[in-house]
Design a protein around this motif. Structure first.
Motif, mmCIF file in Angstrom:
data_model
loop_
_atom_site.group_PDB
_atom_site.id
_atom_site.type_symbol
_atom_site.label_atom_id
_atom_site.label_comp_id
_atom_site.label_asym_id
_atom_site.label_seq_id
_atom_site.Cartn_x
_atom_site.Cartn_y
_atom_site.Cartn_z
ATOM 1 N N ALA A 8 0.830 -1.211 0.000
ATOM 2 C CA ALA A 8 0.000 0.000 0.000
ATOM 3 C C ALA A 8 0.857 1.250 0.000
ATOM 4 N N ALA A 9 1.917 1.223 0.790
ATOM 5 C CA ALA A 9 2.814 2.386 0.847
ATOM 6 C C ALA A 9 3.482 2.620 -0.499
ATOM 7 N N GLY A 10 3.907 1.541 -1.136
ATOM 8 C CA GLY A 10 4.536 1.671 -2.443
ATOM 9 C C GLY A 10 3.583 2.229 -3.476
ATOM 10 N N GLY A 402 -4.849 -9.472 -4.689
ATOM 11 C CA GLY A 402 -5.864 -9.681 -3.653
ATOM 12 C C GLY A 402 -6.609 -10.988 -3.851
ATOM 13 N N LEU A 403 -6.955 -11.306 -5.110
ATOM 14 C CA LEU A 403 -7.650 -12.566 -5.384
ATOM 15 C C LEU A 403 -6.788 -13.766 -5.020
ATOM 16 N N VAL A 408 -5.298 -18.353 -1.540
ATOM 17 C CA VAL A 408 -4.290 -19.050 -0.740
ATOM 18 C C VAL A 408 -4.735 -19.146 0.713
ATOM 19 N N SER A 409 -5.307 -18.068 1.231
ATOM 20 C CA SER A 409 -5.756 -18.076 2.625
ATOM 21 C C SER A 409 -6.853 -19.115 2.843
ATOM 22 N N ARG A 410 -7.824 -19.172 1.927
ATOM 23 C CA ARG A 410 -8.902 -20.159 2.062
ATOM 24 C C ARG A 410 -8.356 -21.581 1.939
ATOM 25 N N TRP A 411 -7.371 -21.752 1.046
ATOM 26 C CA TRP A 411 -6.796 -23.097 0.876
ATOM 27 C C TRP A 411 -6.076 -23.543 2.146
ATOM 28 N N ARG A 412 -5.346 -22.614 2.794
ATOM 29 C CA ARG A 412 -4.616 -22.951 4.014
ATOM 30 C C ARG A 412 -5.589 -23.278 5.142
ATOM 31 N N VAL A 413 -6.685 -22.543 5.210
ATOM 32 C CA VAL A 413 -7.700 -22.855 6.245
ATOM 33 C C VAL A 413 -8.333 -24.205 6.000
ATOM 34 N N ALA A 414 -8.588 -24.507 4.714
ATOM 35 C CA ALA A 414 -9.200 -25.825 4.395
ATOM 36 C C ALA A 414 -8.251 -26.954 4.754
#
Length: 419
Positions: A8-10, A402-403, A408-414
């Protein structure tokens, strides 16, 4: 979280860079530094009787000034033409009329012979009156001619003693000539009255005021001002607006300076070809005491008086300069011809009680005529110049990142729930 914060800063930094690239258009043709003549500096030194006082680092003010001058002369850039003028150095009597003429060129403005200049400074002895106003008039004449930068550095330990020739009014008259001369002032062991006078002198010409109480401060500041004279500067071109558009001067792209009296309006003309865009801005400064609550208006109108666009800004006394600007793109058409655009400048400054109204307030006008927008992707549409595609790529990259991050986040939770 840290990664996303950095991204975001970049993005913000890149967007700021893109915006900055658009905010500053190409330089103007008039008023550009030409480098044809060497920069000139005239050091004006107060040698009045009060310079005998011993209150600067255990030595007299005169001794401190001599020490500073010797170091400045050693450090003066080769390309700078330097001169030294004195005030109050020769007449020790009580006749004010004679004392107020006591100003002389100790070392002429020109290529510097350091040994000769130091020898001349060594002969000075605190003597007489403090004719600051007459000394400034003579110092300006010393710098007459040439197109290079011109700077007066005034060093004094007291206010002028030669009224009614007000040195502040003298500085305004010098500025009104439009010769691009800047006056910087330094006050030795200053008091309130002296500080006000020296500040007024500096502000009238766009210079600076500095209070000095130590020898090293004096040396450092004078060195800075002499070095600054060697830097390339843009000197506004002096012009004189008219009371109506029909008699107004025609301006090209560039930087211009003028004077506008209280209650007056100034007109200027600019030719705009089909497919070009006019960008103009104006700044009006209060170089004397004015009443609070004021504003400045810049209008672009046709020769028939129809308003095209306007810009306006207001002040309340916290700042002594008010600026505004306008932009006008002329459509690109085969049937179109050159259009004369009239620029009108008015301001609502009012003089405080007892303040002189002439010369008028300093006005600086910037005119830039550039190629106008030819497509919807150009600057007038998005305000992003040629960097719009980069911003679009940044947005698309952020969206895809973002997608992917979400997937990746959903896959790690699964995976975690399965295990």
């Amino acid at each position: 979280m840290i990664t996303r914060t950095r991204l975001a800063a970049g993005a913000c930094a890149l967007l700021a860079a893109l915006t900055a690239g658009v905010a500053f258009p190409a330089g103007a043709a008039a008023g550009e530094p030409t480098g044809e003549d060497a920069p000139k500096v005239n050091l004006v030194l107060d040698v009045s009787g009060s310079m005998r006082a011993r209150d600067i680092d255990g030595q007299s003010r005169m001794a401190a000034a001599k020490q500073a001058f010797n170091e400045v002369l050693d450090a003066t850039p080769e390309e700078v033409q330097l001169g030294i003028r004195t005030l109050g150095a020769n007449y020790p009597g009580d006749n004010q009329k004679t004392g107020c003429k006591d100003t002389a060129q100790l070392y002429p403005v020109g290529p510097l012979d350091r040994t000769e200049a130091k020898t001349a400074v060594a002969t000075l002895t605190p003597t007489g009156w403090t004719p600051i106003g007459p000394a400034l008039l003579k110092a300006a004449d010393d710098l007459d001619g040439g197109t290079g930068s011109k700077r007066i550095v005034l060093i004094s330990d007291g206010e002028d003693t030669c009224a009614p020739l007000d040195p502040c009014e003298v500085a305004r008259e010098i500025a009104a000539k439009g010769i691009g001369l800047t006056i910087d002032t330094l006050g030795l062991v200053p008091n309130t009255k002296m500080r006000q006078q020296l500040s007024c002198i500096a502000e009238a010409t766009g210079g600076t005021y500095t209070s000095v109480e130590h020898t090293d401060e004096l040396t450092d500041r004078v060195n800075q001002l002499v070095d600054r004279a060697a830097d390339p500067v843009v000197t506004p071109v002096a012009t004189e607006g008219a009371s109506q558009c029909a008699q107004a001067p025609t301006l090209k792209s560039g930087l211009y300076t003028d004077r506008e009296e209280f209650g007056q309006q100034r007109w200027y003309r600019v030719d705009v070809e089909p497919g070009q865009e006019l960008r103009a801005s104006v700044s009006v400064g209060a170089d004397r005491a004015v009443n609070p609550s004021y504003g400045v208006l810049l209008r672009a109108v046709t020769v028939h008086g129809r308003e095209i666009v306007r810009g306006e800004a207001a002040g309340n006394g916290r700042t002594d300069v008010v600026s505004t600007g306008v932009r006008y793109p002329k459509a690109d058409s085969d049937e179109a011809s050159t259009e004369v655009v009239c620029l009108q400048v008015t301001h609502s400054f009012s003089a405080a009680s007892g303040v002189k109204t002439t010369p008028g307030l300093p006005l600086e006008l910037t005119v830039d005529v550039v190629d106008g927008p030819s497509e919807s992707s150009d600057v007038a549409s998005f305000g992003l110049g040629r960097g719009w595609w980069l911003l679009g790529a940044l947005i698309l990259t952020g969206f895809l990142a973002g997608l992917i991050w979400g997937w990746v986040s959903r896959w790690r939770v699964a995976v975690w729930r399965t295990n």
